[in-house]
Design a protein around this motif. Structure first.
Motif, PDB file in Angstrom:
ATOM      1  N   THR A 131       8.107  -4.590   7.940  1.00 34.95           N
ATOM      2  CA  THR A 131       6.774  -4.202   8.404  1.00 34.95           C
ATOM      3  C   THR A 131       6.025  -3.351   7.379  1.00 34.95           C
ATOM      4  OG1 THR A 131       7.523  -2.158   9.486  1.00 34.95           O
ATOM      5  CG2 THR A 131       7.611  -4.190  10.783  1.00 34.95           C
ATOM      6  N   TYR A 132       6.718  -2.813   6.396  1.00 37.10           N
ATOM      7  CA  TYR A 132       6.098  -1.876   5.462  1.00 37.10           C
ATOM      8  C   TYR A 132       4.985  -2.513   4.634  1.00 37.10           C
ATOM      9  CZ  TYR A 132       9.658   1.785   6.109  1.00 37.10           C
ATOM     10  OH  TYR A 132      10.468   2.768   6.611  1.00 37.10           O
ATOM     11  N   PHE A 133       5.172  -3.776   4.280  1.00 33.00           N
ATOM     12  CA  PHE A 133       4.274  -4.396   3.305  1.00 33.00           C
ATOM     13  C   PHE A 133       2.843  -4.510   3.827  1.00 33.00           C
ATOM     14  CE2 PHE A 133       8.617  -5.949   2.708  1.00 33.00           C
ATOM     15  CZ  PHE A 133       8.865  -5.428   1.448  1.00 33.00           C
ATOM     16  N   ASP A 134       2.682  -4.613   5.137  1.00 40.57           N
ATOM     17  CA  ASP A 134       1.345  -4.696   5.715  1.00 40.57           C
ATOM     18  C   ASP A 134       0.527  -3.445   5.420  1.00 40.57           C
ATOM     19  OD1 ASP A 134       2.001  -7.165   6.789  1.00 40.57           O
ATOM     20  OD2 ASP A 134       2.692  -6.317   8.685  1.00 40.57           O
ATOM     21  N   TYR A 135       1.212  -2.290   5.295  1.00 45.39           N
ATOM     22  CA  TYR A 135       0.508  -1.027   5.080  1.00 45.39           C
ATOM     23  C   TYR A 135       0.059  -0.841   3.627  1.00 45.39           C
ATOM     24  CZ  TYR A 135       2.019   0.305   9.728  1.00 45.39           C
ATOM     25  OH  TYR A 135       2.218   0.352  11.096  1.00 45.39           O
ATOM     26  N   TYR A 136       0.592  -1.670   2.738  1.00 49.09           N
ATOM     27  CA  TYR A 136       0.277  -1.500   1.320  1.00 49.09           C
ATOM     28  C   TYR A 136      -0.425  -2.720   0.730  1.00 49.09           C
ATOM     29  CZ  TYR A 136       3.116   2.645   1.778  1.00 49.09           C
ATOM     30  OH  TYR A 136       3.596   3.865   2.183  1.00 49.09           O
ATOM     31  N   GLY A 137      -1.016  -3.528   1.618  1.00 52.74           N
ATOM     32  CA  GLY A 137      -1.842  -4.636   1.168  1.00 52.74           C
ATOM     33  C   GLY A 137      -1.091  -5.813   0.578  1.00 52.74           C
ATOM     34  N   ILE A 138       0.213  -5.916   0.849  1.00 59.00           N
ATOM     35  CA  ILE A 138       0.986  -7.044   0.306  1.00 59.00           C
ATOM     36  C   ILE A 138       1.742  -7.748   1.436  1.00 59.00           C
ATOM     37  CG2 ILE A 138       1.182  -6.245  -2.081  1.00 59.00           C
ATOM     38  CD1 ILE A 138       3.877  -4.998  -1.368  1.00 59.00           C
ATOM     39  N   GLY A 139       1.086  -7.837   2.577  1.00 65.58           N
ATOM     40  CA  GLY A 139       1.710  -8.474   3.727  1.00 65.58           C
ATOM     41  C   GLY A 139       2.082  -9.931   3.508  1.00 65.58           C
ATOM     42  N   PHE A 140       1.488 -10.551   2.472  1.00 59.18           N
ATOM     43  CA  PHE A 140       1.776 -11.963   2.200  1.00 59.18           C
ATOM     44  C   PHE A 140       3.232 -12.198   1.786  1.00 59.18           C
ATOM     45  CE2 PHE A 140       0.184 -10.018  -1.681  1.00 59.18           C
ATOM     46  CZ  PHE A 140       1.087 -10.434  -2.648  1.00 59.18           C
ATOM     47  N   ILE A 141       3.954 -11.143   1.374  1.00 57.28           N
ATOM     48  CA  ILE A 141       5.359 -11.346   0.989  1.00 57.28           C
ATOM     49  C   ILE A 141       6.318 -11.120   2.162  1.00 57.28           C
ATOM     50  CG2 ILE A 141       4.782 -10.606  -1.354  1.00 57.28           C
ATOM     51  CD1 ILE A 141       6.477  -8.101  -0.838  1.00 57.28           C
ATOM     52  N   VAL A 214       0.998  17.028  19.087  1.00 58.05           N
ATOM     53  CA  VAL A 214       1.797  17.156  17.874  1.00 58.05           C
ATOM     54  C   VAL A 214       2.173  15.784  17.322  1.00 58.05           C
ATOM     55  CG1 VAL A 214       4.037  17.323  19.088  1.00 58.05           C
ATOM     56  CG2 VAL A 214       3.769  18.332  16.809  1.00 58.05           C
ATOM     57  N   PHE A 215       2.064  15.663  16.005  1.00 53.25           N
ATOM     58  CA  PHE A 215       2.578  14.506  15.276  1.00 53.25           C
ATOM     59  C   PHE A 215       3.648  15.019  14.332  1.00 53.25           C
ATOM     60  CE2 PHE A 215       2.752  12.101  11.342  1.00 53.25           C
ATOM     61  CZ  PHE A 215       2.956  10.809  11.802  1.00 53.25           C
ATOM     62  N   VAL A 216       4.818  14.378  14.327  1.00 52.89           N
ATOM     63  CA  VAL A 216       5.927  14.789  13.475  1.00 52.89           C
ATOM     64  C   VAL A 216       6.411  13.593  12.675  1.00 52.89           C
ATOM     65  CG1 VAL A 216       8.233  15.818  13.397  1.00 52.89           C
ATOM     66  CG2 VAL A 216       6.635  16.502  15.189  1.00 52.89           C
ATOM     67  N   GLY A 217       6.492  13.746  11.356  1.00 50.69           N
ATOM     68  CA  GLY A 217       7.022  12.656  10.551  1.00 50.69           C
ATOM     69  C   GLY A 217       6.643  12.785   9.088  1.00 50.69           C
ATOM     70  N   ARG A 218       7.252  11.942   8.280  1.00 52.30           N
ATOM     71  CA  ARG A 218       6.876  11.851   6.870  1.00 52.30           C
ATOM     72  C   ARG A 218       5.427  11.396   6.786  1.00 52.30           C
ATOM     73  NH1 ARG A 218       8.619  13.016   2.196  1.00 52.30           N
ATOM     74  NH2 ARG A 218       8.330  10.944   1.317  1.00 52.30           N
ATOM     75  N   LEU A 219       4.661  12.026   5.919  1.00 50.56           N
ATOM     76  CA  LEU A 219       3.251  11.669   5.787  1.00 50.56           C
ATOM     77  C   LEU A 219       3.119  10.520   4.795  1.00 50.56           C
ATOM     78  CD1 LEU A 219       1.516  15.156   5.979  1.00 50.56           C
ATOM     79  CD2 LEU A 219       2.291  13.606   7.805  1.00 50.56           C
ATOM     80  N   VAL A 220       3.408   9.334   5.313  1.00 52.77           N
ATOM     81  CA  VAL A 220       3.313   8.076   4.574  1.00 52.77           C
ATOM     82  C   VAL A 220       2.575   7.083   5.468  1.00 52.77           C
ATOM     83  CG1 VAL A 220       5.342   8.424   3.105  1.00 52.77           C
ATOM     84  CG2 VAL A 220       5.628   7.441   5.391  1.00 52.77           C
ATOM     85  N   ALA A 252       1.039  10.998   1.298  1.00 52.79           N
ATOM     86  CA  ALA A 252      -0.273  10.727   1.890  1.00 52.79           C
ATOM     87  C   ALA A 252      -0.884  11.968   2.544  1.00 52.79           C
ATOM     88  CB  ALA A 252      -0.169   9.601   2.925  1.00 52.79           C
ATOM     89  N   ARG A 253      -0.340  13.141   2.255  1.00 50.41           N
ATOM     90  CA  ARG A 253      -0.824  14.349   2.951  1.00 50.41           C
ATOM     91  C   ARG A 253      -2.307  14.605   2.669  1.00 50.41           C
ATOM     92  NH1 ARG A 253       1.879  20.297   3.798  1.00 50.41           N
ATOM     93  NH2 ARG A 253      -0.021  21.345   4.510  1.00 50.41           N
ATOM     94  N   GLN A 254      -2.720  14.563   1.416  1.00 51.10           N
ATOM     95  CA  GLN A 254      -4.127  14.851   1.112  1.00 51.10           C
ATOM     96  C   GLN A 254      -5.043  13.840   1.795  1.00 51.10           C
ATOM     97  OE1 GLN A 254      -5.043  15.242  -3.065  1.00 51.10           O
ATOM     98  NE2 GLN A 254      -7.253  15.261  -2.713  1.00 51.10           N
ATOM     99  N   TRP A 255      -4.676  12.563   1.730  1.00 53.30           N
ATOM    100  CA  TRP A 255      -5.444  11.497   2.386  1.00 53.30           C
ATOM    101  C   TRP A 255      -5.581  11.801   3.883  1.00 53.30           C
ATOM    102  CZ3 TRP A 255      -4.419   8.202   6.406  1.00 53.30           C
ATOM    103  CH2 TRP A 255      -5.227   7.058   6.533  1.00 53.30           C
ATOM    104  N   PHE A 256      -4.488  12.238   4.482  1.00 52.39           N
ATOM    105  CA  PHE A 256      -4.451  12.497   5.922  1.00 52.39           C
ATOM    106  C   PHE A 256      -5.276  13.733   6.270  1.00 52.39           C
ATOM    107  CE2 PHE A 256      -1.422  13.097   9.768  1.00 52.39           C
ATOM    108  CZ  PHE A 256      -2.204  12.261  10.543  1.00 52.39           C
ATOM    109  N   GLU A 257      -5.128  14.802   5.496  1.00 50.87           N
ATOM    110  CA  GLU A 257      -5.856  16.034   5.777  1.00 50.87           C
ATOM    111  C   GLU A 257      -7.371  15.810   5.749  1.00 50.87           C
ATOM    112  OE1 GLU A 257      -4.338  18.878   2.944  1.00 50.87           O
ATOM    113  OE2 GLU A 257      -3.120  19.816   4.491  1.00 50.87           O
ATOM    114  N   GLU A 258      -7.820  14.972   4.836  1.00 47.33           N
ATOM    115  CA  GLU A 258      -9.256  14.698   4.733  1.00 47.33           C
ATOM    116  C   GLU A 258      -9.798  14.006   5.977  1.00 47.33           C
ATOM    117  OE1 GLU A 258      -9.487  12.403   1.188  1.00 47.33           O
ATOM    118  OE2 GLU A 258      -9.273  14.137  -0.155  1.00 47.33           O
ATOM    119  N   ARG A 259      -8.921  13.320   6.703  1.00 45.33           N
ATOM    120  CA  ARG A 259      -9.334  12.565   7.888  1.00 45.33           C
ATOM    121  C   ARG A 259      -9.011  13.281   9.198  1.00 45.33           C
ATOM    122  NH1 ARG A 259      -8.503   9.741   3.635  1.00 45.33           N
ATOM    123  NH2 ARG A 259      -9.600   7.736   3.238  1.00 45.33           N
TER     124      ARG A 259
END
Length: 386
Positions: A131-141, A214-220, A252-259
């Motif tokens: 499922t990871y590839f969908d998040y990075y724009g390479i879902g075709f693989i 609360v959200f808990v997890g790796r910021l990816v 992805a922390r900076q990306w997340f904080e901005e949003r």
């Protein structure tokens, strides 16, 4: 629970993509399993990529394997197969069974060695890599990756899935029929409702009476950060009183904080500090669809905090929808917002669902759960469960 003795010597070679260099739910479970082996007189030996300053000390004997950083995700490493020195170490160890925890180069090399040496091979499934590839724009693989994964798992002696929902996915998609459940436990000394600390909440600037999500997890990205930010935006649009608390760190922390305007980002937490963060919240948000179990969901439940989670593998086996929390369609922003709004506006509802979550979390005992895997080893070797 007292240690369960092992009546005969048993040597287990464990292969991990990440045993202790970055802390996550998968390697925490694996370290606990190795710890249970030691308690039962089983001799484990772990092979994994290593770093000079790991996140935590390894349980048991860890043999480092040469590795390289994963492109774009340098905090994770890819072990470069099974080089001669590590192969000699493995052969000297003479394992009775090989346990794989990742379908990486090291896992493939270990599988080839074990099958050539007529050593039974089992594997545990810790995440939905496909499922990871969908998040990075390479879902075709994705389809190609799924074919590789099926070949990796198809001819193993057994596969251990962490939840019935994940086991159903593996069966339905043709990975194997030889699937057993290796669930997950929760440390109820750390994750408990008594850890709630309103003075600590005040120190974060959270207004008295404001419901905390609360959200808990790796910021990816694959943890569903885009869903969390969109849900937060929808709640603000509706004027729902709430405060977002984010526990974790990552690329992805900076990306997340901005949003996430107005949210409290407290970084990576562990032990009592993590338990306090859960218990001091009022509801838990988990939009991820990549989990095979969802340790964070269980930790929230043990803290009497009702979860709002995507109806996906892992959470769907833990959460009783409308009883101990809410399950909503993946990526359905409106449905997530509806569930969180209901809890935010109805303290009695979230208290009732939190109490039910706490009761259900009581069934997840680490020793009994890990013994179920170790007993499977003996069954495979023809000794029967011990």
């Amino acid at each position: 629970m007292t240690s369960k003795p092992c009546p005969a010597p048993l040597r287990v070679a464990v292969f991990s993509g990440n045993y202790n260099y970055v802390k996550d739910g998968a390697n925490q479970a694996l370290n606990r399993l190795v710890g249970r082996m030691l308690a039962r007189g089983i001799e484990p030996r772990v092979y994994s990529a290593v770093v000079s300053k790991p996140a935590f000390p390894p349980t048991g004997t860890l043999v480092g394997v040469p590795s390289i950083p994963i492109p774009g995700r340098g905090e994770y490493r890819l072990a470069l197969g099974l080089p001669p020195a590590q192969r000699r170490d493995l052969e000297a160890f003479q394992p009775d069974i090989v346990h794989l925890s990742a379908p990486d180069w090291l896992g493939h090399a270990a599988k080839r060695w074990a099958q050539a040496s007529r050593v039974p091979v089992v594997a545990s499934v810790h995440t939905r890599f496909e499922t990871y590839f969908d998040y990075y724009g390479i879902g075709f693989i994705r389809r190609g990756v799924e074919r590789l994964l099926k070949r990796f798992y198809a001819d193993l002696a057994e596969i251990y899935a962490p939840s019935e929902s994940m086991a159903a996915v593996l069966r339905d998609e043709g990975y194997s029929e030889r699937i057993h459940i290796w669930s997950r436990g929760v440390d109820r000394h750390i994750f408990r409702p008594e850890a709630r600390d309103m003075a600590w909440r005040d120190s974060l600037g959270i207004a008295l009476g404001t419901p905390v999500i609360v959200f808990v997890g790796r910021l990816v990205l694959e943890k569903g950060l885009d869903i969390v930010s969109a849900v937060g935006e929808e709640l603000r649009r509706r004027g729902v009183p709430h405060h977002m608390l984010v526990v974790g760190d990552g690329p992805a922390r900076q990306w997340f904080e901005e949003r996430m305007p107005g949210a409290s980002f407290i970084g990576f937490q562990t032990g009592a500090a993590l338990g306090r963060a859960y218990a001091s919240s009022d509801m838990f948000l988990n939009p991820s669809i990549t989990e095979t179990f969802g340790n964070v969901t269980l930790e929230a439940m043990a803290s009497a905090v009702p979860p709002v989670a995507a109806r996906a593998t892992g959470s769907s086996s833990l959460v009783a929808d409308g009883i101990s929390g809410r399950l909503v369609p993946p990526a359905d922003i409106g449905a997530f917002a509806d569930a969180l709004e209901a809890y935010a506006r109805d303290p009695a509802l979230r208290a009732a669902h939190g109490a039910e979550s706490l009761a259900r979390a009581g069934a997840y005992d680490w020793d009994a759960i890990n013994d179920s895997v170790l007993d499977r080893y003996f069954e495979i070797l023809g000794h029967g469960a011990r």
